[in-house]
Design a protein around this motif. Structure first.
Motif, short mmCIF file in Angstrom:
data_model
loop_
_atom_site.label_atom_id
_atom_site.label_comp_id
_atom_site.label_asym_id
_atom_site.label_seq_id
_atom_site.Cartn_x
_atom_site.Cartn_y
_atom_site.Cartn_z
N GLY A 1 0.89 -1.15 -0.07
CA GLY A 1 0.15 0.01 -0.18
C GLY A 1 0.74 1.18 -0.10
O GLY A 1 0.26 2.28 0.07
N THR A 2 2.14 1.16 -0.11
CA THR A 2 3.19 2.36 -0.13
C THR A 2 3.86 2.14 -1.11
O THR A 2 4.37 1.37 -1.87
CB THR A 2 3.89 2.18 1.26
OG1 THR A 2 3.37 2.10 2.27
CG2 THR A 2 5.09 3.55 1.11
N GLU A 3 3.66 3.63 -1.95
CA GLU A 3 4.37 3.79 -3.01
C GLU A 3 5.90 3.67 -2.89
O GLU A 3 6.43 4.40 -1.99
CB GLU A 3 4.22 5.21 -3.59
CG GLU A 3 4.86 5.68 -5.15
CD GLU A 3 4.53 6.90 -5.51
OE1 GLU A 3 5.44 7.66 -6.10
OE2 GLU A 3 3.39 7.22 -5.46
N VAL A 4 6.58 2.90 -3.77
CA VAL A 4 8.01 2.99 -3.75
C VAL A 4 8.95 2.94 -4.65
O VAL A 4 9.99 2.93 -4.72
CB VAL A 4 8.43 1.13 -3.14
CG1 VAL A 4 7.62 0.90 -2.01
CG2 VAL A 4 7.75 0.19 -3.95
N TRP A 5 8.14 3.13 -5.89
CA TRP A 5 8.71 3.60 -7.09
C TRP A 5 7.74 4.24 -8.04
O TRP A 5 6.69 4.07 -8.09
CB TRP A 5 9.35 2.26 -7.76
CG TRP A 5 10.06 2.75 -9.06
CD1 TRP A 5 11.37 3.05 -9.13
CD2 TRP A 5 9.77 2.50 -10.17
NE1 TRP A 5 11.67 3.15 -10.58
CE2 TRP A 5 10.66 2.87 -11.33
CE3 TRP A 5 8.58 1.80 -10.96
CZ2 TRP A 5 10.48 2.61 -12.67
CZ3 TRP A 5 8.24 1.78 -12.30
CH2 TRP A 5 9.41 2.28 -13.13
N ARG A 6 8.53 5.45 -8.68
CA ARG A 6 7.83 5.98 -9.65
C ARG A 6 8.40 6.51 -10.97
O ARG A 6 9.53 6.91 -10.77
CB ARG A 6 6.94 7.32 -9.03
CG ARG A 6 6.26 8.21 -10.11
CD ARG A 6 5.64 9.39 -9.27
NE ARG A 6 4.68 9.14 -8.36
CZ ARG A 6 3.47 9.43 -8.38
NH1 ARG A 6 2.96 9.76 -9.48
NH2 ARG A 6 2.63 8.98 -7.51
N TYR A 7 7.76 6.13 -12.29
CA TYR A 7 8.44 6.73 -13.31
C TYR A 7 7.46 7.23 -14.21
O TYR A 7 6.53 6.82 -14.49
CB TYR A 7 9.34 5.59 -13.80
CG TYR A 7 10.24 5.81 -15.05
CD1 TYR A 7 11.39 6.14 -14.94
CD2 TYR A 7 9.41 5.60 -16.40
CE1 TYR A 7 11.92 6.67 -16.16
CE2 TYR A 7 10.20 5.92 -17.55
CZ TYR A 7 11.59 6.37 -17.15
OH TYR A 7 12.44 6.53 -18.57
N SER A 8 7.94 8.21 -14.87
CA SER A 8 6.93 9.21 -15.69
C SER A 8 7.90 9.18 -17.06
O SER A 8 9.05 9.50 -17.60
CB SER A 8 6.63 10.63 -15.57
OG SER A 8 5.75 10.74 -14.44
N GLY A 9 7.26 8.40 -18.18
CA GLY A 9 7.89 8.26 -19.44
C GLY A 9 7.85 6.93 -19.85
O GLY A 9 7.35 5.98 -19.32
#
Length: 69
Positions: A47-55
């Motif tokens: 339930g916790t964001e651990v990684w994000r990538y845009s593109g």
């Protein structure tokens, strides 16, 4: 990017859910996840964001990133 998401979903099977969200149809969810641009990939762990990538991202790279968590 839909083929990349489909490839990763297929490779993961039922082990890890892969969800694709149409932000035009789900504006509230996109705002809650703070998605400002597409494509945006987010990995949540317990339930916790651990990684994000845009593109754009290669399917193998995305698969490896998911496996690392």
């Amino acid at each position: 990017m839909m083929p990349v998401v489909a490839e990763v979903r297929e490779r993961l099977g039922k082990a890890i859910p892969v969800v694709q969200l149409d932000i035009d149809q789900n504006k509230a969810a996109a705002q809650e996840a703070r998605v400002g641009g597409v494509p945006t990939f987010i990995i949540y762990l317990n339930g916790t964001e651990v990684w994000r990538y845009s593109g754009e991202i290669d399917g193998n790279e995305l698969f490896a990133r998911v496996q690392s968590y």
